[in-house]
Motif scaffolding. Sequence first.
Motif, PDB file in Angstrom:
ATOM      1  N   GLY A 226       0.823  -1.196   0.000  1.00 24.34           N
ATOM      2  CA  GLY A 226       0.000   0.000   0.000  1.00 24.34           C
ATOM      3  C   GLY A 226       0.854   1.242   0.000  1.00 24.34           C
ATOM      4  N   ASP A 227       0.219   2.354  -0.330  1.00 19.39           N
ATOM      5  CA  ASP A 227       0.913   3.630  -0.378  1.00 19.39           C
ATOM      6  C   ASP A 227      -0.072   4.710   0.055  1.00 19.39           C
ATOM      7  OD1 ASP A 227       2.728   5.653  -0.848  1.00 19.39           O
ATOM      8  OD2 ASP A 227       2.727   5.440  -3.020  1.00 19.39           O
ATOM      9  N   ALA A 228       0.148   5.264   1.255  1.00 21.78           N
ATOM     10  CA  ALA A 228      -0.728   6.319   1.768  1.00 21.78           C
ATOM     11  C   ALA A 228      -0.383   7.646   1.118  1.00 21.78           C
ATOM     12  CB  ALA A 228      -0.593   6.428   3.282  1.00 21.78           C
TER      13      ALA A 228
ATOM     14  N   HIS B  97      -3.761   1.035  -7.063  1.00 25.51           N
ATOM     15  CA  HIS B  97      -2.308   0.896  -6.946  1.00 25.51           C
ATOM     16  C   HIS B  97      -1.674   0.566  -8.301  1.00 25.51           C
ATOM     17  CE1 HIS B  97       1.112   0.652  -4.272  1.00 25.51           C
ATOM     18  NE2 HIS B  97       1.556  -0.375  -4.962  1.00 25.51           N
TER      19      HIS B  97
ATOM     20  N   THR C 176       5.871   0.519  -5.561  1.00 24.42           N
ATOM     21  CA  THR C 176       5.011   1.685  -5.398  1.00 24.42           C
ATOM     22  C   THR C 176       5.387   2.719  -6.455  1.00 24.42           C
ATOM     23  OG1 THR C 176       6.476   2.852  -3.877  1.00 24.42           O
ATOM     24  CG2 THR C 176       4.889   1.292  -2.900  1.00 24.42           C
TER      25      THR C 176
ATOM     26  N   CYS D  68      -3.694   0.359  -2.792  1.00 22.01           N
ATOM     27  CA  CYS D  68      -3.341  -0.956  -2.263  1.00 22.01           C
ATOM     28  C   CYS D  68      -3.474  -2.005  -3.359  1.00 22.01           C
ATOM     29  CB  CYS D  68      -4.264  -1.308  -1.098  1.00 22.01           C
ATOM     30  SG  CYS D  68      -3.972  -2.942  -0.384  1.00 22.01           S
TER      31      CYS D  68
ATOM     32  N   MET E 217      -5.360   5.728   0.486  1.00 18.95           N
ATOM     33  CA  MET E 217      -4.265   4.778   0.326  1.00 18.95           C
ATOM     34  C   MET E 217      -4.553   3.905  -0.887  1.00 18.95           C
ATOM     35  SD  MET E 217      -3.039   1.724   2.897  1.00 18.95           S
ATOM     36  CE  MET E 217      -1.789   2.608   3.805  1.00 18.95           C
TER      37      MET E 217
ATOM     38  N   SER F 233      -0.009  10.424   7.548  1.00 17.92           N
ATOM     39  CA  SER F 233       0.109   9.300   6.613  1.00 17.92           C
ATOM     40  C   SER F 233       0.597   8.044   7.321  1.00 17.92           C
ATOM     41  CB  SER F 233       1.063   9.660   5.473  1.00 17.92           C
ATOM     42  OG  SER F 233       0.537  10.733   4.730  1.00 17.92           O
ATOM     43  N   ALA F 234       1.491   8.217   8.276  1.00 19.24           N
ATOM     44  CA  ALA F 234       1.979   7.073   9.047  1.00 19.24           C
ATOM     45  C   ALA F 234       0.848   6.464   9.875  1.00 19.24           C
ATOM     46  CB  ALA F 234       3.134   7.496   9.953  1.00 19.24           C
TER      47      ALA F 234
ATOM     48  N   ILE G  95      -2.383  -1.537   8.485  1.00 19.74           N
ATOM     49  CA  ILE G  95      -1.634  -2.723   8.901  1.00 19.74           C
ATOM     50  C   ILE G  95      -2.381  -3.455  10.013  1.00 19.74           C
ATOM     51  CG2 ILE G  95       0.485  -3.511  10.060  1.00 19.74           C
ATOM     52  CD1 ILE G  95       1.952  -1.244   8.496  1.00 19.74           C
TER      53      ILE G  95
ATOM     54  N   VAL H  18      -8.833   3.039   6.816  1.00 18.31           N
ATOM     55  CA  VAL H  18      -8.265   4.247   6.199  1.00 18.31           C
ATOM     56  C   VAL H  18      -9.264   5.394   6.268  1.00 18.31           C
ATOM     57  CG1 VAL H  18      -7.439   5.251   4.023  1.00 18.31           C
ATOM     58  CG2 VAL H  18      -6.687   2.963   4.715  1.00 18.31           C
TER      59      VAL H  18
ATOM     60  N   THR I  81      -1.297   4.390   7.572  1.00 21.62           N
ATOM     61  CA  THR I  81      -0.595   3.141   7.286  1.00 21.62           C
ATOM     62  C   THR I  81      -0.693   2.184   8.471  1.00 21.62           C
ATOM     63  OG1 THR I  81       0.923   4.293   5.804  1.00 21.62           O
ATOM     64  CG2 THR I  81       1.639   2.148   6.638  1.00 21.62           C
TER      65      THR I  81
END
Length: 166
Positions: A5-7, A80, A130, A61, A59, A14-15, A22, A49, A18
């Motif tokens: 994934g990429d937020a 994604h 990504t 994914c 995000m 953003s963290a 997770i 999210v 993520t």
Amino acid sequence: LVAIGDATGHGVASAMVTAAAIGACDVLVRKSGKDLQLTELTAALDTAVRRVGGGQLAMTCFAAVLDPDAYEIRFVSCGHTAPYLCRPTDKAVELHALVGRGNPLGSGVPSVPRVLQRSLQAGDLVVWYTDGVIEAKDPAGAPFGDRRLQHLLKRLEKKKLSPKQV
């Protein structure tokens, strides 16, 4: 299960998105075990999210289940970049983009991405990445780009196709 994934954005917000994704993934995997359904996974990720991102962050994914007994990969994409299935042949390395259609997680109206399937063969290698890879710039400011990534993957040594070589 392999999920990437990429937020959107950078920094603490953003963290947190993520971390929520997770956590949602871990809970569903532990709960479902071998009965994990990709549609349930993307719904759980979308909810996480959406809650943490508050509609401001999203995000992308790509999630896949590799089934070595059936020689197949089942996958979904939520906006994604498409991974590449690299398949060595007598002549070269063939590329097959694992393209799926779906909205990024946490954005707009929740949607259920379609689960797709692709056959696998011994020696196949799947390359996940990504957009940071293809958007990386050289010293002159030119992006690496998807075509360059495809060219690089096609030039891999087919007899030693391995993650280390990639």
